[in-house]
Design an enzyme around this catalytic site. Sequence first.
Site, PDB file in Angstrom:
ATOM      1  CG  ASP A 136      57.374  67.331  82.728  1.00  0.00           C
ATOM      2  OD1 ASP A 136      57.047  66.157  82.481  1.00  0.00           O
ATOM      3  OD2 ASP A 136      56.815  68.016  83.600  1.00  0.00           O
ATOM      4  NE  ARG A 187      54.598  62.392  79.975  1.00  0.00           N
ATOM      5  CZ  ARG A 187      55.030  63.140  80.994  1.00  0.00           C
ATOM      6  NH1 ARG A 187      55.504  64.346  80.804  1.00  0.00           N
ATOM      7  NH2 ARG A 187      55.019  62.648  82.214  1.00  0.00           N
TER       8      ARG A 187
HETATM    9  P1  FDA Z   1      44.875  69.313  71.259  1.00  0.00           P
HETATM   10  O1  FDA Z   1      45.472  70.571  71.825  1.00  0.00           O
HETATM   11  O2  FDA Z   1      44.660  69.218  69.805  1.00  0.00           O
HETATM   12  O3  FDA Z   1      43.535  69.032  72.038  1.00  0.00           O
HETATM   13  C1  FDA Z   1      42.685  67.938  71.748  1.00  0.00           C
HETATM   14  C2  FDA Z   1      41.463  67.999  72.661  1.00  0.00           C
HETATM   15  O4  FDA Z   1      41.853  67.795  74.009  1.00  0.00           O
HETATM   16  C3  FDA Z   1      40.742  69.325  72.692  1.00  0.00           C
HETATM   17  O5  FDA Z   1      39.813  69.427  71.646  1.00  0.00           O
HETATM   18  C4  FDA Z   1      40.090  69.303  74.057  1.00  0.00           C
HETATM   19  O6  FDA Z   1      38.930  68.492  74.038  1.00  0.00           O
HETATM   20  C5  FDA Z   1      41.106  68.608  74.890  1.00  0.00           C
HETATM   21  N1  FDA Z   1      42.023  69.543  75.555  1.00  0.00           N
HETATM   22  C6  FDA Z   1      43.326  69.773  75.227  1.00  0.00           C
HETATM   23  N2  FDA Z   1      43.873  70.670  76.061  1.00  0.00           N
HETATM   24  C7  FDA Z   1      42.897  71.032  76.922  1.00  0.00           C
HETATM   25  C8  FDA Z   1      42.847  71.918  78.026  1.00  0.00           C
HETATM   26  N3  FDA Z   1      43.889  72.616  78.412  1.00  0.00           N
HETATM   27  N4  FDA Z   1      41.665  72.043  78.695  1.00  0.00           N
HETATM   28  C9  FDA Z   1      40.590  71.326  78.330  1.00  0.00           C
HETATM   29  N5  FDA Z   1      40.576  70.457  77.297  1.00  0.00           N
HETATM   30  C10 FDA Z   1      41.718  70.311  76.595  1.00  0.00           C
HETATM   31  N6  FDA Z   1      53.941  69.498  76.749  1.00  0.00           N
HETATM   32  C11 FDA Z   1      55.254  69.854  76.710  1.00  0.00           C
HETATM   33  O7  FDA Z   1      55.611  70.732  75.932  1.00  0.00           O
HETATM   34  N7  FDA Z   1      56.156  69.224  77.531  1.00  0.00           N
HETATM   35  C12 FDA Z   1      55.796  68.231  78.392  1.00  0.00           C
HETATM   36  O8  FDA Z   1      56.638  67.688  79.109  1.00  0.00           O
HETATM   37  C13 FDA Z   1      54.426  67.847  78.421  1.00  0.00           C
HETATM   38  N8  FDA Z   1      53.992  66.836  79.249  1.00  0.00           N
HETATM   39  C14 FDA Z   1      52.695  66.364  79.115  1.00  0.00           C
HETATM   40  C15 FDA Z   1      52.279  65.242  79.823  1.00  0.00           C
HETATM   41  C16 FDA Z   1      51.025  64.691  79.598  1.00  0.00           C
HETATM   42  C17 FDA Z   1      50.623  63.450  80.328  1.00  0.00           C
HETATM   43  C18 FDA Z   1      50.141  65.310  78.651  1.00  0.00           C
HETATM   44  C19 FDA Z   1      48.804  64.730  78.359  1.00  0.00           C
HETATM   45  C20 FDA Z   1      50.527  66.450  78.006  1.00  0.00           C
HETATM   46  C21 FDA Z   1      51.790  67.005  78.236  1.00  0.00           C
HETATM   47  N9  FDA Z   1      52.183  68.162  77.570  1.00  0.00           N
HETATM   48  C22 FDA Z   1      53.514  68.510  77.577  1.00  0.00           C
HETATM   49  C23 FDA Z   1      51.173  69.049  76.936  1.00  0.00           C
HETATM   50  C24 FDA Z   1      51.010  68.775  75.454  1.00  0.00           C
HETATM   51  O9  FDA Z   1      52.150  69.197  74.759  1.00  0.00           O
HETATM   52  C25 FDA Z   1      49.795  69.523  74.882  1.00  0.00           C
HETATM   53  O10 FDA Z   1      50.001  70.909  75.042  1.00  0.00           O
HETATM   54  C26 FDA Z   1      48.470  69.148  75.535  1.00  0.00           C
HETATM   55  O11 FDA Z   1      48.403  67.780  75.789  1.00  0.00           O
HETATM   56  C27 FDA Z   1      47.277  69.532  74.604  1.00  0.00           C
HETATM   57  O12 FDA Z   1      47.387  68.882  73.395  1.00  0.00           O
HETATM   58  P2  FDA Z   1      46.521  67.600  72.949  1.00  0.00           P
HETATM   59  O13 FDA Z   1      47.481  66.553  72.496  1.00  0.00           O
HETATM   60  O14 FDA Z   1      45.615  67.180  74.018  1.00  0.00           O
HETATM   61  O15 FDA Z   1      45.772  68.055  71.636  1.00  0.00           O
END
Ligand code: FDA
Length: 312
Positions: A136, A187
């Site tokens: 990560d 990732r």
């Molecule tokens: P965005 O924040 O724009 O959200 C898009 C939509 O997703 C929202 O409108 C909502 O519907 C839904 N959503 C997002 N977060 C939500 C929540 N907490 N609860 C409910 N709904 C939510 N980061 C990092 O810094 N280091 C890492 O190693 C990782 N590893 C990682 C693994 C995997 C498999 C994922 C999916 C994510 C990570 N992350 C991470 C976290 C990533 O950086 C990010 O903070 C989250 O995925 C939220 O961002 P989105 O891309 O979903 O978009």
Amino acid sequence: MLDSASKAFFHLLARSKTLKTLGSRYGMRRKNSFARRFIAGEDVQEAIEAARAVEARGLMHTLDLLGESVATLDEAYAATRQYLEVVDAIAKSGVGRGISLKLTQLGLDVDKATAVDNLRRILERAEPADFFVRIDMENSPYTDVTLEIFETLWGHGHRRIGLVLQSALYRSERDLARVNALGGSVRLVKGAYKEPKTVAYQRKADVDAAYLRMAKTLLLDGHLPAIATHDVTMIEAIKQWARTERITPDRFEFQMLYGIRRDLQARLVKDGYRLRVYIPFGREWFPYFMRRLGERPANVMFVVEGILGEGD
Ligand code: FDA
């Protein structure tokens, strides 16, 4: 969502010892406790159960034994031993073989050489058993050292490892080119940490634009590319672009976090895409949980309802 003030607020709360104690008391106590929406449980058997349920829905997974920022070598060794047990338990259970981990969990803040050595011990157990190990990405003070450790291990012939890049950081497009050239797996995420404007985009629109640019580069030049987001706009844009470039769905995977957008996960799988769920578990769930709240403050109401509904 990526509102920087709410992220900062929840990162502050994540460091509160009182909240952590309260959270640990109420958060995971019962099968329907509020933290269980995002965390599979406190022990590996609960995580394996969650992994089985995920597989039954046609999805893949990676298991994350939660923990970070350990302050002593003893804690780092203990986390490493626990990870070795997790590897054995997963192998014995017959569920898919993938784990995610953090370098500060293995002692990076205490002694870099020890952290590398701990990771190597885990890889030596996991790789022959066909595991994929994802490192990560933590906040920006760790970006350089994480890449450096990844490259060192890659240089020593470890191939079943990958890392994470965050589109929020200005530097990440260069880092992506560097990892792609090596042949490593990335990732791609937006980034979960509150970062200063000296190193990171502050506006969601800029983070999203960088995410799309990086996703395209990753799909064109990357190896085992993983597009990790719950953002429907991003996902739709990437699907459409991949179709026009004739990049078939078997050449990449989407990834999402346990408990978030299960509807979207199911829809993607139904449409023939590969989807991996990141399944966190373990006693050290509080900082991870607070990051999830910071991303979407609406989750706070769900927690408050959970606490009120639990009683003592
Ligand atoms: P965005 O924040 O724009 O959200 C898009 C939509 O997703 C929202 O409108 C909502 O519907 C839904 N959503 C997002 N977060 C939500 C929540 N907490 N609860 C409910 N709904 C939510 N980061 C990092 O810094 N280091 C890492 O190693 C990782 N590893 C990682 C693994 C995997 C498999 C994922 C999916 C994510 C990570 N992350 C991470 C976290 C990533 O950086 C990010 O903070 C989250 O995925 C939220 O961002 P989105 O891309 O979903 O978009």
